[in-house]
Design a protein around this motif. Sequence first.
Motif, mmCIF file in Angstrom:
data_model
loop_
_atom_site.group_PDB
_atom_site.id
_atom_site.type_symbol
_atom_site.label_atom_id
_atom_site.label_comp_id
_atom_site.label_asym_id
_atom_site.label_seq_id
_atom_site.Cartn_x
_atom_site.Cartn_y
_atom_site.Cartn_z
ATOM 1 N N THR A 33 1.001 -1.074 -0.043
ATOM 2 C CA THR A 33 0.240 0.040 0.035
ATOM 3 C C THR A 33 1.364 1.160 0.531
ATOM 4 N N ASP A 34 0.672 2.577 -1.244
ATOM 5 C CA ASP A 34 1.240 3.304 -1.071
ATOM 6 C C ASP A 34 1.324 4.269 -0.027
ATOM 7 N N PRO A 35 1.881 4.092 0.772
ATOM 8 C CA PRO A 35 1.688 5.269 2.201
ATOM 9 C C PRO A 35 1.394 6.786 1.215
ATOM 10 N N CYS A 36 2.037 6.888 0.361
ATOM 11 C CA CYS A 36 1.750 9.116 -0.221
ATOM 12 C C CYS A 36 1.046 8.639 -1.565
ATOM 13 N N TRP A 37 -0.636 8.269 -1.381
ATOM 14 C CA TRP A 37 -0.574 8.155 -2.520
ATOM 15 C C TRP A 37 -2.025 9.002 -1.718
ATOM 16 N N ARG A 38 -2.333 10.050 -2.658
ATOM 17 C CA ARG A 38 -3.253 11.491 -2.642
ATOM 18 C C ARG A 38 -3.148 12.189 -1.193
ATOM 19 N N PRO A 39 -1.942 12.764 -0.921
ATOM 20 C CA PRO A 39 -1.439 12.932 0.518
ATOM 21 C C PRO A 39 -1.991 14.530 0.827
ATOM 22 N N THR A 40 -2.237 14.676 -0.342
ATOM 23 C CA THR A 40 -3.331 16.517 0.389
ATOM 24 C C THR A 40 -4.657 15.740 0.352
ATOM 25 N N GLU A 41 -5.366 14.752 0.377
ATOM 26 C CA GLU A 41 -6.275 14.137 0.576
ATOM 27 C C GLU A 41 -6.790 12.975 1.523
ATOM 28 N N TRP A 42 -5.741 12.103 1.439
ATOM 29 C CA TRP A 42 -6.146 10.832 2.418
ATOM 30 C C TRP A 42 -4.805 10.999 3.565
ATOM 31 N N TRP A 47 -7.521 6.457 8.147
ATOM 32 C CA TRP A 47 -8.593 6.305 7.431
ATOM 33 C C TRP A 47 -9.336 7.041 6.950
ATOM 34 N N LEU A 48 -9.318 8.190 6.816
ATOM 35 C CA LEU A 48 -10.207 9.076 6.390
ATOM 36 C C LEU A 48 -9.943 10.257 5.007
ATOM 37 N N PHE A 49 -10.619 10.321 3.774
ATOM 38 C CA PHE A 49 -10.390 11.132 2.631
ATOM 39 C C PHE A 49 -11.074 12.046 2.541
ATOM 40 N N THR A 50 -10.565 13.073 1.887
ATOM 41 C CA THR A 50 -11.000 14.106 1.956
ATOM 42 C C THR A 50 -11.276 14.670 0.961
ATOM 43 N N GLY A 51 -11.770 14.858 -0.140
ATOM 44 C CA GLY A 51 -11.725 15.527 -1.262
ATOM 45 C C GLY A 51 -11.796 16.649 -1.782
ATOM 46 N N ASP A 52 -10.442 17.106 -2.480
ATOM 47 C CA ASP A 52 -9.916 18.038 -2.316
ATOM 48 C C ASP A 52 -10.711 19.062 -3.433
ATOM 49 N N PRO A 53 -11.334 20.261 -3.617
ATOM 50 C CA PRO A 53 -12.233 20.465 -5.115
ATOM 51 C C PRO A 53 -11.294 21.059 -5.516
ATOM 52 N N GLY A 54 -9.410 21.186 -5.562
ATOM 53 C CA GLY A 54 -8.339 21.961 -6.587
ATOM 54 C C GLY A 54 -7.416 21.184 -7.370
ATOM 55 N N HIS A 216 -17.919 15.802 -0.086
ATOM 56 C CA HIS A 216 -17.033 14.552 -0.581
ATOM 57 C C HIS A 216 -15.717 14.130 0.371
ATOM 58 N N GLN A 217 -16.224 13.201 1.391
ATOM 59 C CA GLN A 217 -15.261 12.425 2.089
ATOM 60 C C GLN A 217 -15.941 10.753 2.075
ATOM 61 N N PHE A 218 -14.722 10.078 2.815
ATOM 62 C CA PHE A 218 -15.304 8.741 3.183
ATOM 63 C C PHE A 218 -14.310 8.234 4.142
ATOM 64 N N SER A 219 -15.050 7.383 4.953
ATOM 65 C CA SER A 219 -14.113 6.471 5.773
ATOM 66 C C SER A 219 -13.893 5.358 5.101
ATOM 67 N N THR A 244 -12.204 10.090 -12.953
ATOM 68 C CA THR A 244 -12.060 10.840 -11.784
ATOM 69 C C THR A 244 -12.826 9.920 -10.875
ATOM 70 N N PHE A 245 -11.988 10.414 -9.845
ATOM 71 C CA PHE A 245 -12.307 9.828 -8.061
ATOM 72 C C PHE A 245 -13.612 10.414 -7.544
ATOM 73 N N GLU A 246 -14.889 9.584 -7.394
ATOM 74 C CA GLU A 246 -15.803 10.130 -7.014
ATOM 75 C C GLU A 246 -15.966 9.253 -5.167
ATOM 76 N N PRO A 247 -15.792 10.384 -4.354
ATOM 77 C CA PRO A 247 -15.854 10.023 -2.838
ATOM 78 C C PRO A 247 -16.475 9.177 -2.638
ATOM 79 N N ALA A 248 -17.830 9.853 -2.947
ATOM 80 C CA ALA A 248 -19.225 9.864 -2.605
ATOM 81 C C ALA A 248 -20.017 8.379 -2.809
ATOM 82 N N GLN A 249 -19.201 7.597 -4.560
ATOM 83 C CA GLN A 249 -19.586 6.540 -4.808
ATOM 84 C C GLN A 249 -18.531 5.267 -3.792
#
Length: 835
Positions: A33-42, A47-54, A216-219, A244-249
């Motif tokens: 598992t990549d510990p640097c996956w999406r560093p600004t969001e994951w 274990w929380l993902f917060t989608g970045d509008p940018g 825009h989040q999932f856990s 595109t990556f959709e957090p809601a899905q």
Amino acid sequence: MTALSLVSAPPGAADTSPARDDAGWARWLEEHTDPCWRPTEWQQPVWLFTGDPGEPRTSVSLCRTAACQMLVSPTNSFCPLCRSAQKQSPVPDDEFARTFVPVRTRVYFGAEKEPCSVARDGQRCVRPCHCRGLCSLHYAQFNIHTRQGRSGDWHALAVPYTDVLPCPVPACPLPAVYARGLCRHHTHKFREHRRTNPHTPLEDWAPAQTPYLAAHQFSLLPLPVPLRQEVLYGLQQADPWLRTFEPAQVRRMVRDLSGVTTLVSEVSDQQMCPRSTVAVRRMMGRVRTAVRTGFTEYSGTAPAENDLLDLRALGQRSRTPAGIRHHKTVDLRTITPRWLRGLLRTWTIQQRPDADRFARTLWGVELASKALAQRPGTHEAAQLRYDDVTAVVEAFRCALKQDGEPAGSSYRMSIASHFFALIDYGRRSGAVSDLSAAFVRDPAAHRIVQEEAGEDEIGKAIPESVIRQLDAHVHLLGQGRARGRRTLAPADLQLMYQTLYVLLRDTGRRPNEIVSLPLQCLETRQDHTSLVWDNHKARRRRRRLPITASTAQAVRAWRKRRDQLQASLPPAGADYLFPALTPLATRRHLHTSYLSETLRHWAHSIPALHAEGTDSAGAPLPFDRSLIYAYAFRHSYAQRHADAGTPLDVLCELMDHKSVRTTQRYYTVSLQRKREAVSKLSAHVVDHQGLPRPATPALYELRSVAVPYGGCTEPSNVKAGGSSCPIRFQCAGCGFYRPDPSYLSAIEQHTNELRADRETAQAMDAAEFVITALTAQITAFEQVTDRMRRSLALLPAAERAEIEEASAVLRRARAGSGHSLLPLTAADHAHRDRP
């Protein structure tokens, strides 16, 4: 008991998955598992993902309503409040999004609240308001003070709080508002939990809870281990496949996985999560594919050993903007020879071809497999013979498309090329070490011939009359269902597509050459403007094409507006005149599919398009709108020049062709149209004095031959195909000369050349008989053209239009014939080098 035996599945769903060590599988997942996956969001610790509008590849943005600041997923959608109001509003969506102002009658979780009203010595309580302008603790103190009937002003006695207590649930963004220290959201959840588990302490309950989640989040905390790690690993592996990556899905997928303990199971997605929507099940399928592939690697079962290849697991992605591939999984068991099956499997695993390359190679392998299956001894690579190659090539020559129609020669040549490239790879890499040396392609015997266009094939050019109708409705281009509306304003989108149309119509370049024009594509020298473009098909860069002033002005107008829009366009397309309209595009410039789709919608939005000619009642015939597509304007450009009498070699240079034979295909005219043109012009044939000499269409074709300035009926010249004139093509003084209106432009051009020759002869002080002969020819040709034009002027306008169209058809046919005259000076090649 393994985790595989704990999968929650409906009764009767067999689980045939292999057993394995749960602890080892969990360690393998953690290591991969990549510990640097999406560093600004994951946030891995919680274990929380917060989608970045940018982030351009995350489908998160502000609500579509301009006055609303709520974050939503997917992008460009309405928040719940605005969606409810939009459904009741009669105005269009765009206008609603621009004008609606939401009024919230309740405060949503996560929304900003007013601070508590308690204040002392200029310091105000910073905790959020709960009731009656007070925070939860001050409100509780106020109630106690009131119920006990104490004297004095409570507000004067209250002490403001200078800190905001966080909710003890990890990563919860809401502040604590109750005595237990929980936020409102988790207070309600804790109360529900205590109804069934009254003795659970808060310290044990809070760390395992999911934080409050916005749109825009999932856990992944609600999932058990190792399912939590499997989902994270699958999301990381599937991320490159997703447009595109959709957090809601993902949040819905986590909800639907309640009761499941592992994804490594033979249970179907439908059986695993029967309540999931199609979109969620599609996301789950991608995640499960990646997890299963990882499990085969962990368990030591290499993907190359399977006869069922999952191309998604190999990361195969199409070159189209949407990333759509034709094949998702391929069953190699349909390929009969095991050596060929293993070669294709190894090549796919090691080379990772794109979707188009793989599809053509697979189709060639399947055709070769069917051909070899009918021949004995082809199951062993060492026993293959030269005749087997011949049988395979013959299968390629007879290949059919998926709809059963014969495939084009170019496609069949491409299939053969990809198949034999696979065979060469097998020899070079050693994948088929025992492949027979006789199984090799013979360039002479195993060649697939390129088919020429048939004589009866109708030209693909859009008629000039239809182009004039398109010009009259160009204001509709870019309206309605035009691609790119989410990036550009309607007016800017129209200007861009109108500029594209002008370039297609006026330059004759291929669609991909137009959309990939560089930003600095105009070059001006001595008041002449040229278009600088790249011939991608022939790999020739920085080509130059003279263009008209109106075309150059259209390009400059769009470039000026494009410079003003630079800040709102994706930065990757900064060097292109027509940049990509989305940062997710696989190319930096506009994709040709956007142009093709917008042109198609435009053609169908025009109220009426009339073809050439009329029906039996005299009404104009409708034009087939499916014939209007981007590449057709290249044919129109070529035929427009042919109608104007452009020499074949000049047009070859304008089209940037290597061979004149390629250019001649653009002159192709059907026999039917040619016969109609001959039928119309045969009644307007004149002689060398301009007197009428009408003939039947049969005599016109059989007893005359085309020469540069008209028809010739001299028998020996007709027999020689127009290359044996007894008086060396001095048509003006020949009694067998028979011009018709289709030669008017050629005669006038030749007359101007004779005038130039006469001026040159006079300057050279040539003999009088030379000047007299040139003057006589000029006078004779002028007599023919004057009488021909006077007779045409007496005809009705409709008949004149038909004759002009018939003349254009015959000029196009003559230009494509490649007829050349005999040289006027004999050349003795046998004795040229003698001393």
